[in-house]
Structure formats: structure tokens, C-alpha cells
Design a protein around this motif. Structure first.
Motif, PDB file in Angstrom:
ATOM      1  N   GLN A   1      54.069  46.248  58.470  1.00 28.99           N
ATOM      2  CA  GLN A   1      55.282  47.588  58.797  1.00 28.99           C
ATOM      3  C   GLN A   1      54.018  48.416  58.385  1.00 28.99           C
ATOM      4  OE1 GLN A   1      58.084  48.182  55.960  1.00 28.99           O
ATOM      5  NE2 GLN A   1      58.599  50.519  56.745  1.00 28.99           N
ATOM      6  N   HIS A   2      53.194  48.814  58.235  1.00 29.01           N
ATOM      7  CA  HIS A   2      52.383  50.956  58.563  1.00 29.01           C
ATOM      8  C   HIS A   2      51.676  50.113  58.937  1.00 29.01           C
ATOM      9  CE1 HIS A   2      55.614  52.515  55.934  1.00 29.01           C
ATOM     10  NE2 HIS A   2      55.178  51.507  54.751  1.00 29.01           N
ATOM     11  N   LEU A   3      49.854  48.793  58.451  1.00 30.55           N
ATOM     12  CA  LEU A   3      48.620  48.877  59.298  1.00 30.55           C
ATOM     13  C   LEU A   3      49.651  47.820  60.360  1.00 30.55           C
ATOM     14  CD1 LEU A   3      47.160  49.179  55.612  1.00 30.55           C
ATOM     15  CD2 LEU A   3      47.123  50.664  57.852  1.00 30.55           C
ATOM     16  N   GLY A   4      49.848  46.939  60.605  1.00 32.63           N
ATOM     17  CA  GLY A   4      49.644  46.221  61.693  1.00 32.63           C
ATOM     18  C   GLY A   4      49.263  44.756  61.857  1.00 32.63           C
ATOM     19  N   TYR A   5      48.710  44.654  60.089  1.00 34.29           N
ATOM     20  CA  TYR A   5      48.429  43.315  59.882  1.00 34.29           C
ATOM     21  C   TYR A   5      48.345  42.714  58.392  1.00 34.29           C
ATOM     22  CZ  TYR A   5      45.145  46.140  56.249  1.00 34.29           C
ATOM     23  OH  TYR A   5      44.770  46.956  56.102  1.00 34.29           O
TER      24      TYR A   5
ATOM     25  N   ILE B   1      53.538  59.093  53.432  1.00 33.09           N
ATOM     26  CA  ILE B   1      54.671  59.041  54.163  1.00 33.09           C
ATOM     27  C   ILE B   1      54.316  60.244  54.766  1.00 33.09           C
ATOM     28  CG2 ILE B   1      57.129  60.057  53.699  1.00 33.09           C
ATOM     29  CD1 ILE B   1      57.331  58.267  51.152  1.00 33.09           C
ATOM     30  N   GLY B   2      54.343  59.912  56.199  1.00 26.91           N
ATOM     31  CA  GLY B   2      54.500  61.083  57.360  1.00 26.91           C
ATOM     32  C   GLY B   2      52.772  61.517  57.103  1.00 26.91           C
ATOM     33  N   GLU B   3      52.142  60.456  57.016  1.00 31.93           N
ATOM     34  CA  GLU B   3      50.491  60.266  57.362  1.00 31.93           C
ATOM     35  C   GLU B   3      49.584  59.581  57.908  1.00 31.93           C
ATOM     36  OE1 GLU B   3      49.008  60.528  53.038  1.00 31.93           O
ATOM     37  OE2 GLU B   3      49.535  62.237  52.374  1.00 31.93           O
TER      38      GLU B   3
END
Length: 215
Positions: free
Chosen positions: A52-56, A111-113
Motif C-alpha cells: 500500500q505505502h511503497l508498492g512492493y 503519515i504525510g511524509e
């Protein structure tokens, strides 16, 4: 799962079982530190967060090890009570195996970074830094290498082509040598624990006189 991943899972499973069988006989307190297999939901959650956050997602090797052991829990050692300098779960030369949740935590952006790791497709999996963690070893599709966030995220080139190769090198160091195969730290036993230390520049203090190098 691809054939390549099947082979990787088979190899890392065999390597982990060989290493922990050695611990059971030679370092029983370290062996007692092994946690049961991680729940599948915990492994899935770690992979989902990365995706979700990094694509792997998670490397297949790391998920395979967690299906055998979900992390470590340091055991009470009476002789170690005063200083607490020996962690029974730190039996790998680079520290203790993370749980799935602990592994993804240092890798995820706040969050938000933005991702301060600059998109490096790596997953931390072991560290000596229980308080941070701010450094340790990662695993990726390219292999196992060192990471650190102490001076901004730094990711080295892989030192081992896979987790299986890393674990096989650890086992070979324990059983055959040379003692410095994994670096300046060499393996030894203290109070039933496998502990790696540098005889020329030891980190151990009070425990050092009780630490016996294997080779």
C-alpha cells in the motif's frame, strides 16, 4: 508462487532448520528464544502495508522464515540479571530476527511524509539495535545487505545473494569455520547463548570472561 520463489523458499527453509537444529544442541537458551510461527494474518498485514505505502511486497524468503519462527523473545538468564548485556535471541551475527510488525515499521514513511529511503525495495529483518531500531540487515530481491537510518537512510549493496546464502554462511561459520567468515565478530557460547563478538574489540563486559569462542 513462481518456480524461482519455490526454490528460494525451499532453500531458506532448509537453511533455517539446519541453523536452529544446531542451536537446539549447542545453544539451548538461544533455541528457547525462538517464537512460534507468525500468524498468517500478521505476515499478510506486513505485506499489505508495504504494498500500500511503497508498492512492493514481502520477499518470499522472509515470509517463509516467519512461517517457521515469528521472531524471538529473550530468555531470563540469572547470571545476566544485573547487567542484561546478553540477549539470548541475538544469535545471528547481526542481531535478532524481527517480528513481521517490527520489520515493516522502520521502512514505512510517517503519515504525510515522503519515503526517505528513496524507494529502496528492501525490508529490514534483523538488528542488534533493540531500542531503535536504527540499523540492521535488510532482505530484498537482490539479497541481504546492511541498512542504517542514523545519518539518513543508507542502504548498502547486498553482501549475500539471498537469505538462504546468509543463513548457510552462518551455519558454516559455526560448524566448519573460519570463525571470521561473517566478519570481525566470531561466534561463541555464554550461558547457553550463541553470541557473536570481536575478541580484539569486545562489546561484552561482565559476560566476556564466561564467553567461549567456538573456534
Amino acid at each position: 508462487m513462481s518456480e524461482r520463489n519455490d526454490d528460494a523458499v525451499e532453500q531458506v527453509t532448509a537453511a533455517w532448520l539446519r541453523l536452529t537444529a544446531w542451536l537446539r544442541v549447542n545453544a539451548p537458551t538461544s533455541y528457547a528464544s525462538l517464537l512460534p510461527p507468525a500468524p498468517e494474518c500478521a505476515i499478510d498485514a506486513a505485506g499489505a502495508q508495504l504494498t500500500q505505502h511503497l508498492g512492493y511486497g514481502l520477499p518470499a524468503e522472509l515470509a517463509a522464515v516467519w512461517r517457521l519462527c515469528g521472531g524471538v523473545e529473550n530468555q531470563y538468564i540469572e547470571e545476566n540479571e544485573e547487567e542484561g548485556e546478553v540477549g539470548s535471541g541475538d544469535f545471528l551475527p547481526d542481531g535478532a530476527l524481527f517480528t513481521p510488525a517490527d520489520a515493516v515499521r522502520p521502512r514505512l514513511p510517517g503519515i504525510g511524509e515522503r519515503d526517505y529511503w528513496q524507494g529502496a525495495r528492501v525490508v529490514p529483518w534483523v538488528s542488534r539495535d533493540a531500542a531503535g531500531p536504527e540499523y540492521g540487515e535488510y532482505v530484498s530481491e537482490a539479497g541481504v545487505g546492511h541498512w542504517s537510518t542514523m545519518a539518513g537512510p543508507e542502504v548498502s549493496e547486498p553482501r549475500h545473494p539471498s537469505m538462504a546464502a546468509y543463513l548457510e554462511a552462518v551455519h558454516r561459520t559455526l560448524t566448519e569455520g573460519p570463525p571470521d567468515l561473517m566478519g570481525s565478530d566470531v561466534p561463541g557460547i555464554v550461558w547457553g547463548c550463541l553470541v557473536w563478538d570481536d575478541p580484539d574489540d569486545p562489546r561484552l563486559d561482565d559476560a566476556l570472561e564466561h564467553w567461549t569462542p567456538l573456534h
